[in-house]
Design a protein around this motif. Structure first.
Motif, PDB file in Angstrom:
ATOM      1  N   GLU A 207       0.836  -1.203   0.000  1.00 53.20           N
ATOM      2  CA  GLU A 207       0.000   0.000   0.000  1.00 53.20           C
ATOM      3  C   GLU A 207       0.870   1.252   0.000  1.00 53.20           C
ATOM      4  N   ALA A 208       1.953   1.247   0.779  1.00 52.38           N
ATOM      5  CA  ALA A 208       2.870   2.387   0.815  1.00 52.38           C
ATOM      6  C   ALA A 208       3.494   2.635  -0.560  1.00 52.38           C
ATOM      7  N   LEU A 209       3.637   1.564  -1.323  1.00 51.24           N
ATOM      8  CA  LEU A 209       4.194   1.696  -2.685  1.00 51.24           C
ATOM      9  C   LEU A 209       3.108   1.980  -3.726  1.00 51.24           C
ATOM     10  N   GLY A 210       1.858   2.007  -3.287  1.00 51.74           N
ATOM     11  CA  GLY A 210       0.759   2.272  -4.215  1.00 51.74           C
ATOM     12  C   GLY A 210       0.438   1.089  -5.104  1.00 51.74           C
ATOM     13  N   LEU A 211       0.717  -0.107  -4.601  1.00 52.20           N
ATOM     14  CA  LEU A 211       0.472  -1.318  -5.374  1.00 52.20           C
ATOM     15  C   LEU A 211      -0.673  -2.109  -4.779  1.00 52.20           C
ATOM     16  N   GLU A 212      -1.266  -2.945  -5.600  1.00 54.24           N
ATOM     17  CA  GLU A 212      -2.246  -3.909  -5.132  1.00 54.24           C
ATOM     18  C   GLU A 212      -1.505  -5.207  -4.848  1.00 54.24           C
ATOM     19  N   LEU A 213      -1.952  -5.910  -3.836  1.00 54.37           N
ATOM     20  CA  LEU A 213      -1.297  -7.157  -3.453  1.00 54.37           C
ATOM     21  C   LEU A 213      -1.287  -8.160  -4.607  1.00 54.37           C
ATOM     22  N   HIS A 214      -2.378  -8.252  -5.350  1.00 60.00           N
ATOM     23  CA  HIS A 214      -2.423  -9.212  -6.455  1.00 60.00           C
ATOM     24  C   HIS A 214      -1.394  -8.882  -7.529  1.00 60.00           C
ATOM     25  N   ASP A 215      -1.078  -7.592  -7.711  1.00 62.79           N
ATOM     26  CA  ASP A 215      -0.064  -7.206  -8.691  1.00 62.79           C
ATOM     27  C   ASP A 215       1.320  -7.654  -8.230  1.00 62.79           C
ATOM     28  N   VAL A 216       1.586  -7.508  -6.940  1.00 59.33           N
ATOM     29  CA  VAL A 216       2.872  -7.947  -6.392  1.00 59.33           C
ATOM     30  C   VAL A 216       3.012  -9.464  -6.535  1.00 59.33           C
ATOM     31  N   VAL A 217       1.929 -10.185  -6.214  1.00 60.76           N
ATOM     32  CA  VAL A 217       1.953 -11.646  -6.327  1.00 60.76           C
ATOM     33  C   VAL A 217       2.217 -12.052  -7.773  1.00 60.76           C
ATOM     34  N   ARG A 218       1.582 -11.378  -8.718  1.00 55.50           N
ATOM     35  CA  ARG A 218       1.799 -11.678 -10.140  1.00 55.50           C
ATOM     36  C   ARG A 218       3.256 -11.430 -10.531  1.00 55.50           C
ATOM     37  N   ARG A 219       3.812 -10.325 -10.085  1.00 55.53           N
ATOM     38  CA  ARG A 219       5.210 -10.004 -10.414  1.00 55.53           C
ATOM     39  C   ARG A 219       6.178 -11.022  -9.813  1.00 55.53           C
TER      40      ARG A 219
END
Length: 133
Positions: free
Chosen positions: A71-83
């Motif tokens: 959240e601090a990075l402005g990302l969604e958790l699902h996007d991080v998991v995909r990456r």
């Protein structure tokens, strides 16, 4: 009957860890945003030292901490998991190709020496070594 062939076990590299790939993804995103560690850590509510350890793959954060950092990075958790999944897949494919290359090289070495002007190991084509006549 036949010749007994002694197969040596293939030494495999350890599988990449989730926490290492996660740390690389988080650090790459933070650097892409040109943000410093202390800023992101403060916004996420974690210490800079802990965030640094996460980014270096030394610590595996809880889901709450991971949520706060993303959240601090402005990302969604699902996007991080995909990456992270894509990074692990890339590593897996590279390791698979390297294992295949080593097996082919070993196979080529196990074949009796080629007579002069005979079979030799050709340069790689399409990621694999071929025996050329």
């Amino acid at each position: 009957m036949g010749e007994l062939v002694d197969f040596q076990p293939i030494r495999r590299r350890p599988k990449p860890l989730w926490r290492e790939a996660l740390g690389e993804v988080l650090r790459a995103e933070r650097l892409e945003q040109e943000r410093i560690l202390t800023e992101v850590a403060a916004e996420a509510g974690v210490s800079p030292q802990y965030l640094s350890e996460i980014e270096r793959g030394r610590k595996e954060p809880s889901s709450e901490i991971l949520g706060a950092v993303t959240e601090a990075l402005g990302l969604e958790l699902h996007d991080v998991v995909r990456r992270v999944g894509a990074a692990l897949e890339t590593r897996h494919e590279a390791a698979r190709r390297e294992t295949e290359r080593r097996e082919l090289v070993e196979l080529a070495r196990s074949v009796s020496p080629a007579p002069r002007g005979g079979t030799e190991l050709a340069p790689p084509q399409g990621g694999a070594y071929l025996l050329a006549a």
